[in-house]
Design a protein around this motif. Structure first.
Motif, PDB file in Angstrom:
ATOM      1  N   HIS A  52       0.246  -1.603   0.010  1.00  0.00           N
ATOM      2  CA  HIS A  52       0.058  -0.116  -0.012  1.00  0.00           C
ATOM      3  C   HIS A  52       1.095   1.274   0.038  1.00  0.00           C
ATOM      4  CE1 HIS A  52      -4.116  -2.442   0.602  1.00  0.00           C
ATOM      5  NE2 HIS A  52      -2.979  -2.708   1.664  1.00  0.00           N
ATOM      6  N   LEU A  53       2.206   0.825   0.584  1.00  0.00           N
ATOM      7  CA  LEU A  53       2.531   2.242   0.476  1.00  0.00           C
ATOM      8  C   LEU A  53       3.342   2.548  -0.501  1.00  0.00           C
ATOM      9  CD1 LEU A  53       4.590   2.292   3.882  1.00  0.00           C
ATOM     10  CD2 LEU A  53       1.992   3.077   3.138  1.00  0.00           C
ATOM     11  N   HIS A  54       3.689   4.552  -1.207  1.00  0.00           N
ATOM     12  CA  HIS A  54       4.102   4.421  -2.213  1.00  0.00           C
ATOM     13  C   HIS A  54       4.963   5.674  -1.427  1.00  0.00           C
ATOM     14  CE1 HIS A  54       2.569   1.807  -4.931  1.00  0.00           C
ATOM     15  NE2 HIS A  54       1.209   1.808  -4.206  1.00  0.00           N
ATOM     16  N   ILE A  55       6.569   5.718  -1.672  1.00  0.00           N
ATOM     17  CA  ILE A  55       7.088   6.649  -0.986  1.00  0.00           C
ATOM     18  C   ILE A  55       7.968   7.552  -0.967  1.00  0.00           C
ATOM     19  CG2 ILE A  55       8.554   7.020   0.750  1.00  0.00           C
ATOM     20  CD1 ILE A  55       6.962   3.849   1.896  1.00  0.00           C
ATOM     21  N   ALA A  56       8.411   8.345  -0.820  1.00  0.00           N
ATOM     22  CA  ALA A  56       9.478   9.413  -1.769  1.00  0.00           C
ATOM     23  C   ALA A  56      10.342  10.287  -0.227  1.00  0.00           C
ATOM     24  CB  ALA A  56       8.628  10.908  -2.213  1.00  0.00           C
ATOM     25  N   TYR A  57      11.654   9.807  -0.112  1.00  0.00           N
ATOM     26  CA  TYR A  57      12.498  10.174   0.392  1.00  0.00           C
ATOM     27  C   TYR A  57      13.537  11.055  -0.111  1.00  0.00           C
ATOM     28  CZ  TYR A  57      15.251   9.172   4.682  1.00  0.00           C
ATOM     29  OH  TYR A  57      15.866   9.946   5.046  1.00  0.00           O
ATOM     30  N   GLY A  58      13.737  11.994   0.621  1.00  0.00           N
ATOM     31  CA  GLY A  58      14.736  13.087   0.379  1.00  0.00           C
ATOM     32  C   GLY A  58      15.468  13.308   1.502  1.00  0.00           C
ATOM     33  N   ASN A 109      12.550  -0.645  -4.241  1.00  0.00           N
ATOM     34  CA  ASN A 109      12.873  -0.521  -5.315  1.00  0.00           C
ATOM     35  C   ASN A 109      12.166   0.711  -5.477  1.00  0.00           C
ATOM     36  OD1 ASN A 109      11.008  -1.600  -7.430  1.00  0.00           O
ATOM     37  ND2 ASN A 109      11.629  -3.775  -7.001  1.00  0.00           N
ATOM     38  N   GLU A 110      12.901   1.245  -6.480  1.00  0.00           N
ATOM     39  CA  GLU A 110      11.485   2.537  -6.906  1.00  0.00           C
ATOM     40  C   GLU A 110      10.891   1.580  -7.770  1.00  0.00           C
ATOM     41  OE1 GLU A 110      11.990   6.528  -9.805  1.00  0.00           O
ATOM     42  OE2 GLU A 110      13.863   5.790  -9.093  1.00  0.00           O
ATOM     43  N   GLY A 111       9.271   2.455  -7.075  1.00  0.00           N
ATOM     44  CA  GLY A 111       8.830   1.215  -8.625  1.00  0.00           C
ATOM     45  C   GLY A 111       7.670   0.306  -7.357  1.00  0.00           C
ATOM     46  N   GLY A 112       8.795  -0.240  -6.804  1.00  0.00           N
ATOM     47  CA  GLY A 112       7.672  -1.811  -6.158  1.00  0.00           C
ATOM     48  C   GLY A 112       7.690  -2.632  -6.899  1.00  0.00           C
ATOM     49  N   ASP A 164       7.819   0.496  -2.359  1.00  0.00           N
ATOM     50  CA  ASP A 164       7.656   1.336  -3.793  1.00  0.00           C
ATOM     51  C   ASP A 164       8.476   2.217  -2.875  1.00  0.00           C
ATOM     52  OD1 ASP A 164       7.569   3.238  -5.205  1.00  0.00           O
ATOM     53  OD2 ASP A 164       5.749   2.857  -5.850  1.00  0.00           O
ATOM     54  N   LEU A 165       9.712   2.997  -3.406  1.00  0.00           N
ATOM     55  CA  LEU A 165      10.577   3.579  -2.678  1.00  0.00           C
ATOM     56  C   LEU A 165      11.106   4.695  -3.153  1.00  0.00           C
ATOM     57  CD1 LEU A 165      12.066   5.689  -0.203  1.00  0.00           C
ATOM     58  CD2 LEU A 165      13.060   3.555   0.601  1.00  0.00           C
ATOM     59  N   ASN A 166      11.138   5.625  -3.299  1.00  0.00           N
ATOM     60  CA  ASN A 166      11.949   6.045  -4.659  1.00  0.00           C
ATOM     61  C   ASN A 166      12.450   7.572  -3.509  1.00  0.00           C
ATOM     62  OD1 ASN A 166      12.970   8.062  -5.901  1.00  0.00           O
ATOM     63  ND2 ASN A 166      11.289   8.812  -6.934  1.00  0.00           N
ATOM     64  N   ASP A 167      13.861   6.690  -3.841  1.00  0.00           N
ATOM     65  CA  ASP A 167      15.089   7.144  -2.567  1.00  0.00           C
ATOM     66  C   ASP A 167      15.932   8.966  -3.234  1.00  0.00           C
ATOM     67  OD1 ASP A 167      16.779   7.928  -0.947  1.00  0.00           O
ATOM     68  OD2 ASP A 167      18.062   6.437  -1.495  1.00  0.00           O
ATOM     69  N   TYR A 168      16.140   9.377  -3.155  1.00  0.00           N
ATOM     70  CA  TYR A 168      16.260  10.959  -3.676  1.00  0.00           C
ATOM     71  C   TYR A 168      15.858  11.210  -4.777  1.00  0.00           C
ATOM     72  CZ  TYR A 168      20.980  10.038  -1.384  1.00  0.00           C
ATOM     73  OH  TYR A 168      22.440   9.417  -0.445  1.00  0.00           O
ATOM     74  N   ALA A 169      14.238  11.501  -3.709  1.00  0.00           N
ATOM     75  CA  ALA A 169      12.992  11.607  -4.670  1.00  0.00           C
ATOM     76  C   ALA A 169      13.042  13.060  -5.234  1.00  0.00           C
ATOM     77  CB  ALA A 169      11.804  11.529  -4.505  1.00  0.00           C
ATOM     78  N   PHE A 170      13.616  13.324  -4.783  1.00  0.00           N
ATOM     79  CA  PHE A 170      13.439  15.178  -5.244  1.00  0.00           C
ATOM     80  C   PHE A 170      14.375  16.075  -5.676  1.00  0.00           C
ATOM     81  CE2 PHE A 170      12.072  13.834  -1.177  1.00  0.00           C
ATOM     82  CZ  PHE A 170      10.097  14.573  -1.490  1.00  0.00           C
ATOM     83  N   SER A 171      13.513  16.858  -6.620  1.00  0.00           N
ATOM     84  CA  SER A 171      14.702  18.366  -7.673  1.00  0.00           C
ATOM     85  C   SER A 171      14.255  19.240  -7.125  1.00  0.00           C
ATOM     86  CB  SER A 171      14.219  18.016  -8.406  1.00  0.00           C
ATOM     87  OG  SER A 171      14.346  16.970  -9.476  1.00  0.00           O
ATOM     88  N   GLY A 172      14.817  19.904  -6.369  1.00  0.00           N
ATOM     89  CA  GLY A 172      14.764  21.576  -6.326  1.00  0.00           C
ATOM     90  C   GLY A 172      15.400  22.130  -4.843  1.00  0.00           C
ATOM     91  N   ASN A 193       2.125   8.323  -1.357  1.00  0.00           N
ATOM     92  CA  ASN A 193       1.273   8.836  -0.625  1.00  0.00           C
ATOM     93  C   ASN A 193       2.024   8.733   0.780  1.00  0.00           C
ATOM     94  OD1 ASN A 193       1.737   5.847  -0.037  1.00  0.00           O
ATOM     95  ND2 ASN A 193      -0.427   5.204  -0.593  1.00  0.00           N
ATOM     96  N   VAL A 194       3.550   9.270   0.634  1.00  0.00           N
ATOM     97  CA  VAL A 194       4.144   8.618   1.507  1.00  0.00           C
ATOM     98  C   VAL A 194       5.465   9.934   1.082  1.00  0.00           C
ATOM     99  CG1 VAL A 194       5.153   8.486   3.502  1.00  0.00           C
ATOM    100  CG2 VAL A 194       3.459   6.844   3.153  1.00  0.00           C
ATOM    101  N   VAL A 195       5.677  10.970   2.448  1.00  0.00           N
ATOM    102  CA  VAL A 195       6.634  12.142   1.894  1.00  0.00           C
ATOM    103  C   VAL A 195       7.714  12.289   3.279  1.00  0.00           C
ATOM    104  CG1 VAL A 195       7.175  14.683   1.552  1.00  0.00           C
ATOM    105  CG2 VAL A 195       5.370  13.316  -0.126  1.00  0.00           C
ATOM    106  N   ILE A 196       9.006  11.633   3.011  1.00  0.00           N
ATOM    107  CA  ILE A 196       9.951  11.131   4.360  1.00  0.00           C
ATOM    108  C   ILE A 196      10.974  12.627   3.629  1.00  0.00           C
ATOM    109  CG2 ILE A 196      11.134  10.235   5.248  1.00  0.00           C
ATOM    110  CD1 ILE A 196      10.102   7.634   4.926  1.00  0.00           C
ATOM    111  N   TRP A 197      11.335  13.873   4.695  1.00  0.00           N
ATOM    112  CA  TRP A 197      12.419  14.355   4.885  1.00  0.00           C
ATOM    113  C   TRP A 197      13.406  14.614   5.948  1.00  0.00           C
ATOM    114  CZ3 TRP A 197      14.405  17.477   0.404  1.00  0.00           C
ATOM    115  CH2 TRP A 197      13.480  17.826  -0.599  1.00  0.00           C
TER     116      TRP A 197
END
Length: 220
Positions: free
Chosen positions: A15-21, A53-56, A62-70, A97-101
């Motif tokens: 269920h989790l789709h995570i973006a991590y910065g 992995n990115e995409g699960g 599903d974890l996008n490591d170093y997800a963000f630009s800017g 559905n999950v954002v971590i900084w």
């Protein structure tokens, strides 16, 4: 970790789709989770239970490591760019559905106003994206102990999360204890290298991590 039911791990992966910065501090979460894959398999748990992995793909988290630009972390390049980077990411990744900084070392020198800015921006994101869980984080240990600015600012973050029922990854609290959990090394001026003052003379003369390693067998 044995107290965590494997079906909960399965639910998270489903269920989790995570973006991590993060920059250097914050990478411990990723490095540790990488190590869990083989470690838990060696203890008889299902193979790749903690895979990500990115995409699960392949049943992984599903974890996008170093997800963000800017922005690189919560204080780099400044105190606010991470918020715009988050909004830009969510605009094009609607399944997230999950954002971590993570912070790097900025909480150590932060003012109350700096932390209030962080908390206010998080509140705005939570209001605008009610289907996304935004994970707050405390700053890593810096050797200043119980009365240092770091602990004061971390408590500001903790108090806000408690008062508003928000999600917190308490980096500093986790970093304050060895796996036995009996001693609060933060109070003994522990830093992010796990060095601490063992005899109260304000000199960091011991290291709880190497002490733990020397008394435990690898992979057991």
């Amino acid at each position: 970790i044995h107290q965590v039911p494997t079906n909960w791990i399965g639910q998270a992966k489903q269920h989790l789709h995570i973006a991590y910065g993060h920059t250097s501090h914050g990478s411990q979460l990723i490095t540790g989770m990488d190590g869990l894959i083989a470690f838990m398999k060696g203890l008889g748990y299902p193979s790749n239970l903690y895979a990500w992995n990115e995409g699960g793909t392949g049943g992984a988290l599903d974890l996008n490591d170093y997800a963000f630009s800017g922005a690189s972390d919560l204080g780099n390049p400044d105190w606010v760019s991470w918020e715009a980077a988050t909004r830009n990411y969510l605009a094009t990744h609607t399944n997230c559905n999950v954002v971590i900084w993570s912070w790097c070392g900025q909480v150590s020198g932060a003012t109350a106003a700096n932390i209030n800015t962080y908390l206010s921006l998080m509140d705005g994101l939570q209001a605008d994206y009610p289907n996304v869980t935004f994970v707050h984080m405390t700053g890593h240990l810096d050797g200043t102990g119980t009365n240092g600015n770091l602990t004061i600012r971390n408590n500001q973050i903790r108090d806000h999360c408690l008062a508003n029922d928000e999600v917190l990854y308490d980096f500093a609290d986790i970093e304050s204890y060895d796996p036995g959990g009996w001693t609060n090394f933060m109070a003994l001026r522990a830093n992010d290298n796990c060095d601490y003052d063992s005899d109260g003379n304000s000199t960091l003369d011991s290291n709880w991590a190497t002490a733990w390693q020397s008394t435990h067998t690898e992979n057991v």
